[in-house]
Design a protein around this motif. Sequence first.
Motif: not given
Lengths: 292, 274, 410
Positions: B23-29, A121, B239, B246, B35, B243, A117, B31-32
């Motif tokens: 934290l970047f991937p969690f933020a991406v997850m 991502v 997506w 996930s 949306k 997300m 995962m 926010i996406t």
Amino acid sequence: MKRAAAPLAPYALVLPGFLLAAFIVLWPLWQLGVISISEVNRFGQLRGSAGTENFIAVFTDPDFLGALWRTGLWTIDIVLGALAVSFPVAMVLHQDFYGRGIARVIVMLPWAISITMTAIVWRWALNGESGMLNSGLKHLGIIDTNVQWLAQAATAFPVQILIGILVTVPFTVTIFLGGLSSINDDIYEAARLEGSSAWQTFRRITFPLMQPFVNIAVVLNTIYVFNSFPIIWATTQGGPANSTDILVTYLYKLGFRYGKLGEASALSLMMFGLLLAFTLLYVYLAAREARE
Amino acid sequence: MSRKLKRTLIAWAVLSPLVVLTLFPFAVMLITALKPATEVLSPHWVPSRLAWENFATMWSATNFGTAMWNSVYVGVLSTAIAIAVSIPFAYALNRYRFAGKGFLRQFLLVSQMLSPIVLVIGLFRLAAAMGLVDNVNSVVFVYGAFAIAFTVWMLQSYFATIPRDLEEAAWLEGASHTSALIRVFLPLAVPAITVTAIFAFINAWNEFVIALTMLRRAESYTLPIQIFSLVAGRYAVEWHHVMAASLVATLPVAVVFAWLQRYLVKGLGVGAVK
Amino acid sequence: MNRLYTGGAGLALALALSSSLVSAQDLRVTVAEYSSKTGPYFEEAAAAFEAANAGTDIQIEVVPWDVLLQKLTTDISGGSTGDLSIIGTRWLIDFVDAGIAAPLDDYMDDAFRERFFDVFLSPSVMNGQTYGLPIAASARAMYYNKDLLEQAGIDTPPDTWTELADAAAKISALGDDIAGFGLQGKEIETDVYFYYGFWAQGGQLVEEDGTSGLDTQAAYDAAAMYKKLIDDGATQPGVTAYNREDVQNLFKQGKVGMMITAPFLSGQIAEEAPDLNYGVTAIPAGANGDRGTYGVTDSIIMFEDSQQKDLAWSFLDFIFTTEWRGKFTEGEGFLPVNPEVAAMPAFADNADLKEFTALLPDARFAPVIPGWEEIAGITSDAMQTIYLGDGEIQPTLDAAAAEINGILGQ
């Protein structure tokens, strides 16, 4: 101590676990051995013996050497990178400061999410035109135009290594934290009283005492990273043009795309042998050093 | 400022790059996942509105409930099996001296060296021979067996920190070895066993390749496979659902982690390294 | 939940139970997942079949395309295949050679055969026997963004590659994040994307003498043409990071002027970008009027080892009726393989689909030869090398052709 009382006791205790663990590994391993010296069609149906043909075919494939070299690079970079990051991080987390609990949770988070995962991502975030990494970097003014991260190996491979380091750090930090907390405070007291500087303390006390933990981290991480499949597969599938292939992604293509199960099995055995040799060598060297 | 405050500032300054990257991937997850469907493809960081309904639609569209139940079932059962055989194993390694101890240790280490991709065909043949294909229990069996190397390692390192005095006292009072083990040792080992069990559970929760090979029908899928199936080879990937799924798949585990991290440290200390 | 019971009762009981569960009327069908509609469709069809045939139990296994071949490989090697499975027709020859697919001619009467367009049925015929039925069929055409073309001052969509290069350059000039031609450089069908240009130059994948067509002038010219598009900035940047889905996403966002893909994009646009002003036209031709589209079929096969062949056939018969075929084809956005389905209003009146079906006479299918997956991989790798500028066109293509000849020669 207890030997006189029940000489068979340890064996009885160990047997069920050992049988289970051995079975789950030895049976497939034996299958691999059989397939690797046979002629096998893409569905795993054996059609006679092939001797060493499969092994030779793998050795002489130019993609194999590229994948081998890159696997070495991949493993060394991630293992050392994780070490380099985890040691200071563990030392910081060992101190008492406000928000330490939160910091520890954040550092451990990547362990909570399956690597597949994570890779998916990241791949989504790395998209050249629609990805949030580029848009984020542009907002921060770090870049002007979109970087096509996954389009070529020169940018893709370093990013993949970075992701690999990020997912390896939590485990390594855990080990190091365990190590740091096992060092008795008295030793540090004594050093302070003798007027040792921070750097001297680190060099003469902390680092040597952490050596066994570093060794464990290196050995286990090497094993996991060497065989790590999802990161590269989800982002580039070993491409473009096999330029980010490591042995395990090359293996997958060989076995399941091209249907060359005989060669794939031969390659698996070679990978296993490689890893085994490295581990035994490292453990031997570490033990020797510890004795001195 | 106080020393602790000063240390706090330095600590966070040093940790910040790692924190951002983690934290970047969690933020991406997040926010996406929030949306609205028509915005998913555009890379901006702030959605026009927070589409919380995505989580609800995701749940039904991706058969999340069934997959989660499967993951829980597999995780709990495989962990139980692994722990059950690992406790005596680790106890023996730690409390006894016997021939073959070194070999066993090496064997456990070596057994972790084979990547699942490599073993997949052999494992599948095994399951087929036992008539367990697409049976969730085949996955339980394989996870449990594979977990043993790791759980034994963790357990025996914890056990090394449990003093023998209490057991020896029990023998002196006439208790048998077995009853001493059960009545004296085990209660002391409970924290160790708990931590190890949770680790094994997390590994099972996140495992991917073996489940992918063994499980066929959508009703049997575990969470990682279910989420992967949303992305793999589809002509159009939703997506925001991926997300959202996930995130929800990660949350329970992250919570457990938050609670757990204190105990981690104590255990992987002393006896772990050899 | 019988899972819990078998889990608790141990291995022996599991075996006994599992063998007793497989009664005489069970069917295992492996289905490849095209979209989120695939699973529900087959479950619905299975339920309807079970209702009409009491005592039967159809188990549908939905598998993502990416891992379908891997799963089938492990299934077959473990001796545990189901009864029916969807496969890519390009894999069929390996299945037939290994004796895994069962011939269906005994079940098919003339009336059944006439349910199909011959052009879709023939790829599944080998050695005079039919080994699979076409479950999905598709071709490719060019989608274009009407607004972008208009803004760039182009009246009609390009019909030749020269016109396309010109149009793409003009569209790319419209803005920083706008690209004229969406070029796929990653993952599956990267080689096919190259073939569109290759066929337009008169190239052939496999020449008359049985060798690869990659070391011909047509191939060099086509590759040079694509490379020029990239170098001139007429395509999206970082071509090798974009798979087909990525390029489609850009198109849906209105960032790409033209791209070549399959009919399912229309359905996606309708759902995700309903305001997009787009059109469909033929794939550009070369100077001599040659043009080609890629025809794809997926087949559903019956396993030779199946214990339920008659039942499997009834199910096949069932899902290949007009009503069920129509539902599937429409839901997934494919081309109809049955004349009756093609006559249905949903298809006959669909302007987009007309463009695709008009190209069918020029449809080239993947050559039915063993090792095609590997050949496609070699071609894709070569194209990626060229797109990245890591290799000169002629030597790279020659090397790829040599490798392919090695496989063809076997």
